[in-house]
Design an enzyme around this catalytic site. Structure first.
Site, PDB file in Angstrom:
ATOM      1  N   ASP A  20      23.030  84.978 -36.827  1.00 27.13           N
ATOM      2  CA  ASP A  20      21.839  85.819 -36.714  1.00 27.13           C
ATOM      3  C   ASP A  20      21.311  86.155 -38.105  1.00 27.13           C
ATOM      4  O   ASP A  20      22.006  86.779 -38.909  1.00 27.13           O
ATOM      5  CB  ASP A  20      22.180  87.110 -35.959  1.00 27.13           C
ATOM      6  CG  ASP A  20      20.944  87.964 -35.743  1.00 27.13           C
ATOM      7  OD1 ASP A  20      20.230  87.737 -34.751  1.00 27.13           O
ATOM      8  OD2 ASP A  20      20.686  88.858 -36.583  1.00 27.13           O
ATOM      9  N   TYR A  40      16.261  90.010 -44.670  1.00 26.43           N
ATOM     10  CA  TYR A  40      17.590  90.194 -45.254  1.00 26.43           C
ATOM     11  C   TYR A  40      17.685  89.582 -46.655  1.00 26.43           C
ATOM     12  O   TYR A  40      18.624  89.885 -47.396  1.00 26.43           O
ATOM     13  CB  TYR A  40      18.687  89.597 -44.361  1.00 26.43           C
ATOM     14  CG  TYR A  40      18.765  90.153 -42.958  1.00 26.43           C
ATOM     15  CD1 TYR A  40      18.096  91.324 -42.598  1.00 26.43           C
ATOM     16  CD2 TYR A  40      19.506  89.500 -41.972  1.00 26.43           C
ATOM     17  CE1 TYR A  40      18.162  91.822 -41.297  1.00 26.43           C
ATOM     18  CE2 TYR A  40      19.587  89.995 -40.672  1.00 26.43           C
ATOM     19  CZ  TYR A  40      18.899  91.149 -40.344  1.00 26.43           C
ATOM     20  OH  TYR A  40      18.966  91.638 -39.056  1.00 26.43           O
ATOM     21  N   LYS A  49      13.957  86.261 -37.746  1.00 25.97           N
ATOM     22  CA  LYS A  49      13.032  87.312 -37.309  1.00 25.97           C
ATOM     23  C   LYS A  49      11.791  87.373 -38.193  1.00 25.97           C
ATOM     24  O   LYS A  49      11.885  87.266 -39.416  1.00 25.97           O
ATOM     25  CB  LYS A  49      13.743  88.674 -37.324  1.00 25.97           C
ATOM     26  CG  LYS A  49      15.042  88.676 -36.528  1.00 25.97           C
ATOM     27  CD  LYS A  49      15.794  89.989 -36.637  1.00 25.97           C
ATOM     28  CE  LYS A  49      17.194  89.834 -36.067  1.00 25.97           C
ATOM     29  NZ  LYS A  49      18.165  89.363 -37.070  1.00 25.97           N
ATOM     30  N   HIS A  92      10.770  91.301 -35.520  1.00 23.70           N
ATOM     31  CA  HIS A  92      11.861  92.155 -36.005  1.00 23.70           C
ATOM     32  C   HIS A  92      11.683  93.626 -35.586  1.00 23.70           C
ATOM     33  O   HIS A  92      12.648  94.292 -35.213  1.00 23.70           O
ATOM     34  CB  HIS A  92      11.928  92.049 -37.535  1.00 23.70           C
ATOM     35  CG  HIS A  92      13.251  92.387 -38.126  1.00 23.70           C
ATOM     36  ND1 HIS A  92      13.734  91.795 -39.265  1.00 23.70           N
ATOM     37  CD2 HIS A  92      14.214  93.270 -37.749  1.00 23.70           C
ATOM     38  CE1 HIS A  92      14.933  92.292 -39.552  1.00 23.70           C
ATOM     39  NE2 HIS A  92      15.236  93.189 -38.653  1.00 23.70           N
TER      40      HIS A  92
END
Length: 317
Positions: A46, A51, A80, A113
């Site tokens: 994931d 990130y 996302k 997201h």
């Protein structure tokens, strides 16, 4: 190697019920973590553009493809769409950045997201001079229509959402020609999400639990905040089953039919988190864990407070 159960999605495809989360995995750590996870048997990774570590995840995947440990079709990769790319003309741009960073031709799953849009065409976290987030007022319903185009173009096999509440899901479902397959939300015994999970299931939407261990390393945690893994009631259950508190928390999600994606960069923990396929919790113990619920949300998106689409401000669930 343990056989990870798979859950059928509403489009007929399947998702492994257990995977590796990569939020907060620092550069310099995440590549090794993903390699270790794949060697241990994880087949679900994931990720997210926000990130900031997808290039490293991609390097790990490339290495494991080259070694012949896995083929592309063996691994389920999620990413996302970030809040600054909600404008329909930017949606494809964002997935293409992700695909390029990951070194992949397609994703298995692409999620919005958050339902909250931020100001476009600048920083990923566009704070103004006073430290306040600058919003965009793009409606996530319009974003969803652009997400559907990504499936038609073969850039992702499935699409879904993350951090959406019941009313927001209802709005998406009222216009969708391709239904969301997943709603990925914070979920653990302090925030068990029972009502939202039941609603999602009633609409054929699978739920993925993030922060299933209570996110002990969340950057905004304050000293004295309750730590789920230190809860004496949880530790008693761990003793009963001869498992660690983390293993009880992960099994709790699997036994409820919820996909879960614990994050770790420590090889021993990545291994231990995977050792949950040799036991089940009793119905009574699942119900007991449900009683820990205290609406204990650990990821409240404070930067998005005041946005008309903030998912946690008004609605019950």
């Amino acid at each position: 190697m343990a056989k990870v159960p798979r859950i059928k999605l509403n489009n007929g495809l399947e998702i492994p019920a257990f995977g590796l989360g990569t939020w907060k995995s620092k550069p310099g750590e995440v590549e090794e973590a993903v390699k270790n996870a794949i060697d241990i048997g994880y087949r679900h990774i994931d990720c997210a553009y926000a990130y900031g570590n997808e290039k490293e995840v991609g390097a790990a995947l490339k290495a494991k493809f080259a070694e012949g440990v896995i083929k592309r079709e063996d691994v389920f990769v999620t990413s996302k769409l970030w809040n600054t790319y909600h404008r329909p003309d930017l949606v494809e741009k964002n997935i293409r950045i992700t695909l390029n960073d990951l070194g992949l031709d397609y994703l298995n799953l692409y999620l919005i997201h958050w339902p909250v849009a931020y100001k476009e065409d600048g920083e990923n976290f566009p704070f103004d001079a006073n430290g306040k987030m600058q919003f965009s007022h793009v409606d996530y319903v319009d974003t969803w229509k652009a997400m559907e185009e990504l499936v038609k173009k073969g850039l992702t096999k499935s699409i879904g959402v993350s951090n959406f509440n019941k009313k927001q899901l209802e709005r998406i479902l009222s216009v969708a020609t391709i239904k969301p397959v997943i709603n990925q939300v914070e979920c653990h015994p302090y925030l068990n999400q029972r009502k939202l999970i039941d609603f999602c299931w009633s609409k054929g939407i699978v739920v993925t639990a993030y922060s299933p261990l209570g996110s002990p390393d969340r950057p905004w945690a304050k000293p004295g905040d309750p730590q789920l893994m230190d809860d004496p009631k949880l530790q008693q259950l761990a003793t009963k089953y001869k498992k660690s508190p983390a293993q009880i928390l992960l099994r709790y999600q699997l036994d409820r039919g919820v996909v879960t994606i614990p994050k770790s960069v420590t090889k021993s923990r990545i291994q231990q988190n995977f050792e949950i396929f040799d036991f089940n919790l009793s119905k009574e113990d699942i119900a007991y864990l449900d009683t820990f619920d205290c609406n204990g949300r650990l990821c409240p998106l404070t930067a998005g407070l005041g946005h008309p689409h903030h998912p946690f401000e008004k609605d019950e669930y």
